[in-house]
Motif scaffolding. Structure first.
Motif, PDB file in Angstrom:
ATOM      1  N   UNK A   1       7.120   0.463   8.210  1.00 19.31           N
ATOM      2  CA  UNK A   1       7.732   0.708   6.909  1.00 19.31           C
ATOM      3  C   UNK A   1       7.963  -0.541   6.086  1.00 19.31           C
ATOM      4  N   UNK A   2       7.198  -1.595   6.339  1.00 15.48           N
ATOM      5  CA  UNK A   2       7.341  -2.841   5.575  1.00 15.48           C
ATOM      6  C   UNK A   2       6.521  -2.727   4.284  1.00 15.48           C
ATOM      7  N   UNK A   3       7.099  -2.026   3.322  1.00 18.67           N
ATOM      8  CA  UNK A   3       6.339  -1.668   2.129  1.00 18.67           C
ATOM      9  C   UNK A   3       6.058  -2.854   1.214  1.00 18.67           C
ATOM     10  N   UNK A   4       7.007  -3.753   1.057  1.00 17.11           N
ATOM     11  CA  UNK A   4       6.761  -4.913   0.194  1.00 17.11           C
ATOM     12  C   UNK A   4       5.676  -5.796   0.792  1.00 17.11           C
ATOM     13  N   UNK A   5       5.702  -5.957   2.119  1.00 16.43           N
ATOM     14  CA  UNK A   5       4.662  -6.741   2.787  1.00 16.43           C
ATOM     15  C   UNK A   5       3.303  -6.047   2.666  1.00 16.43           C
ATOM     16  N   UNK A   6       3.316  -4.720   2.770  1.00 16.50           N
ATOM     17  CA  UNK A   6       2.075  -3.961   2.623  1.00 16.50           C
ATOM     18  C   UNK A   6       1.503  -4.128   1.219  1.00 16.50           C
ATOM     19  N   UNK A   7       2.360  -4.048   0.211  1.00 21.82           N
ATOM     20  CA  UNK A   7       1.893  -4.202  -1.166  1.00 21.82           C
ATOM     21  C   UNK A   7       1.360  -5.612  -1.419  1.00 21.82           C
ATOM     22  N   UNK A   8       2.000  -6.612  -0.811  1.00 24.20           N
ATOM     23  CA  UNK A   8       1.490  -7.984  -0.926  1.00 24.20           C
ATOM     24  C   UNK A   8       0.105  -8.094  -0.295  1.00 24.20           C
ATOM     25  N   UNK A   9      -0.072  -7.434   0.857  1.00 25.25           N
ATOM     26  CA  UNK A   9      -1.370  -7.471   1.530  1.00 25.25           C
ATOM     27  C   UNK A   9      -2.429  -6.757   0.693  1.00 25.25           C
ATOM     28  N   UNK A  10      -2.063  -5.635   0.090  1.00 24.41           N
ATOM     29  CA  UNK A  10      -3.002  -4.913  -0.775  1.00 24.41           C
ATOM     30  C   UNK A  10      -3.401  -5.784  -1.966  1.00 24.41           C
ATOM     31  N   UNK A  11      -2.440  -6.516  -2.507  1.00 23.04           N
ATOM     32  CA  UNK A  11      -2.736  -7.435  -3.615  1.00 23.04           C
ATOM     33  C   UNK A  11      -3.731  -8.504  -3.167  1.00 23.04           C
ATOM     34  N   UNK A  12      -3.532  -9.035  -1.959  1.00 22.03           N
ATOM     35  CA  UNK A  12      -4.460 -10.039  -1.420  1.00 22.03           C
ATOM     36  C   UNK A  12      -5.862  -9.453  -1.252  1.00 22.03           C
ATOM     37  N   UNK A  13      -5.923  -8.216  -0.780  1.00 21.84           N
ATOM     38  CA  UNK A  13      -7.216  -7.552  -0.584  1.00 21.84           C
ATOM     39  C   UNK A  13      -7.958  -7.443  -1.912  1.00 21.84           C
ATOM     40  N   UNK A  14      -7.235  -7.053  -2.955  1.00 23.76           N
ATOM     41  CA  UNK A  14      -7.856  -6.929  -4.283  1.00 23.76           C
ATOM     42  C   UNK A  14      -8.320  -8.278  -4.809  1.00 23.76           C
ATOM     43  N   UNK A  15      -7.497  -9.308  -4.599  1.00 23.74           N
ATOM     44  CA  UNK A  15      -7.849 -10.642  -5.092  1.00 23.74           C
ATOM     45  C   UNK A  15      -9.100 -11.188  -4.410  1.00 23.74           C
ATOM     46  N   UNK A  16      -9.374 -10.681  -3.208  1.00 25.71           N
ATOM     47  CA  UNK A  16     -10.582 -11.091  -2.485  1.00 25.71           C
ATOM     48  C   UNK A  16     -11.779 -10.214  -2.839  1.00 25.71           C
ATOM     49  N   UNK A  17     -11.588  -9.332  -3.825  1.00 25.22           N
ATOM     50  CA  UNK A  17     -12.690  -8.483  -4.271  1.00 25.22           C
ATOM     51  C   UNK A  17     -12.795  -7.162  -3.550  1.00 25.22           C
ATOM     52  N   UNK A  18     -11.799  -6.849  -2.725  1.00 24.49           N
ATOM     53  CA  UNK A  18     -11.814  -5.592  -1.994  1.00 24.49           C
ATOM     54  C   UNK A  18     -10.930  -4.547  -2.638  1.00 24.49           C
ATOM     55  N   UNK A  19     -10.723  -3.470  -1.922  1.00 24.91           N
ATOM     56  CA  UNK A  19      -9.869  -2.387  -2.400  1.00 24.91           C
ATOM     57  C   UNK A  19      -9.242  -1.707  -1.193  1.00 24.91           C
ATOM     58  N   UNK A  20      -8.025  -1.240  -1.363  1.00 28.23           N
ATOM     59  CA  UNK A  20      -7.330  -0.593  -0.250  1.00 28.23           C
ATOM     60  C   UNK A  20      -8.027   0.691   0.183  1.00 28.23           C
ATOM     61  N   UNK A  21      -8.799   1.315  -0.711  1.00 30.05           N
ATOM     62  CA  UNK A  21      -9.476   2.556  -0.326  1.00 30.05           C
ATOM     63  C   UNK A  21     -10.483   2.317   0.796  1.00 30.05           C
ATOM     64  N   UNK A  22     -10.929   1.049   0.962  1.00 30.89           N
ATOM     65  CA  UNK A  22     -11.843   0.726   2.060  1.00 30.89           C
ATOM     66  C   UNK A  22     -11.174   0.884   3.424  1.00 30.89           C
ATOM     67  N   UNK A  23      -9.857   0.884   3.439  1.00 29.02           N
ATOM     68  CA  UNK A  23      -9.105   0.962   4.687  1.00 29.02           C
ATOM     69  C   UNK A  23      -8.799   2.404   5.098  1.00 29.02           C
ATOM     70  N   UNK A  24      -9.051   3.340   4.198  1.00 25.68           N
ATOM     71  CA  UNK A  24      -8.558   4.700   4.431  1.00 25.68           C
ATOM     72  C   UNK A  24      -9.256   5.416   5.582  1.00 25.68           C
ATOM     73  N   UNK A  25     -10.556   5.201   5.767  1.00 24.75           N
ATOM     74  CA  UNK A  25     -11.234   5.834   6.902  1.00 24.75           C
ATOM     75  C   UNK A  25     -10.682   5.311   8.225  1.00 24.75           C
ATOM     76  N   UNK A  26     -10.400   4.003   8.270  1.00 25.97           N
ATOM     77  CA  UNK A  26      -9.845   3.423   9.493  1.00 25.97           C
ATOM     78  C   UNK A  26      -8.427   3.934   9.741  1.00 25.97           C
TER      79      UNK A  26
END
Length: 201
Positions: A107-132
């Protein structure tokens, strides 16, 4: 293992159907529900009948329908691992997936959102994680571990309105699957899901 043998036969004898299963692992559930006359969604029913080549004017069953009908009791809670035995897992190319899962489960939501931001900045998207993430949920479901299932779903619901549209679509697809069947259905009364539009509910 009987189910592994079943999938091997499907891959060998019905490669097009195997491709459809890889794209939509829940398709086999729909087909089994169709055989039991429990499939209530008209669109899904039409899709299943097209795949099975059901024709009211042709009494003879297709080979695929005959095979799936005769083996419908040979099933498993999570078919994805059987479909991808020769492939890398969905999470193998996601270097920070373990950390994302830790944030979801704790439930570390702020940390999760920071990680999602990092993923986007690297050219990725959180939707890539959904199958996993879906794989993880299916695993917990298959071994009846409700607590981590609830924690993951609750975290996804709580960050939903901070996601981009495509990410929301993928999260809705995954979460909606579990909130429409047990044990996930029981989570609804505990979730603040007012901001989420579940396309699979």
């Amino acid at each position: 293992m009987p189910f592994l043998a079943k999938i091997s036969i499907i891959e060998e004898e019905y490669p097009e159907f195997h491709k459809q299963l890889v794209e939509d692992p829940y398709l086999l559930d729909d087909i089994n529900s169709y055989f039991k006359k429990e499939l209530t969604d008209d669109e899904k029913e039409k899709r299943v009948e097209d795949i099975l080549e059901v024709d009211e004017n042709e009494p003879k069953e297709s080979r695929l329908k005959s095979f799936l009908s005769s083996t419908q009791r040979v099933t498993t809670a999570n078919i994805r691992p059987f479909l991808n035995l020769s492939d890398q897992s969905y999470s193998s190319g996601l270097e920070d997936f373990d950390e994302v899962m830790r944030f979801l489960k704790t439930g570390q939501q702020s940390e999760l959102l920071d990680r999602i931001k990092d993923i986007r900045e690297k050219g990725g998207s959180f939707d890539q994680y959904c199958d996993a993430i879906d794989d993880e949920l299916q695993t917990y479901q298959s071994i009846s571990r409700d607590q981590p299932m609830y924690a993951i779903i609750n975290s996804l619901v709580n960050v939903f309105d901070r996601l981009e549209e495509e990410e929301q679509n993928e999260v809705s697809r995954v979460v909606g699957r579990y909130l429409t069947r047990e044990p996930g259905r029981q989570f609804l009364k505990y979730l603040d899901a007012s901001s989420v539009s579940y396309t699979h509910l």
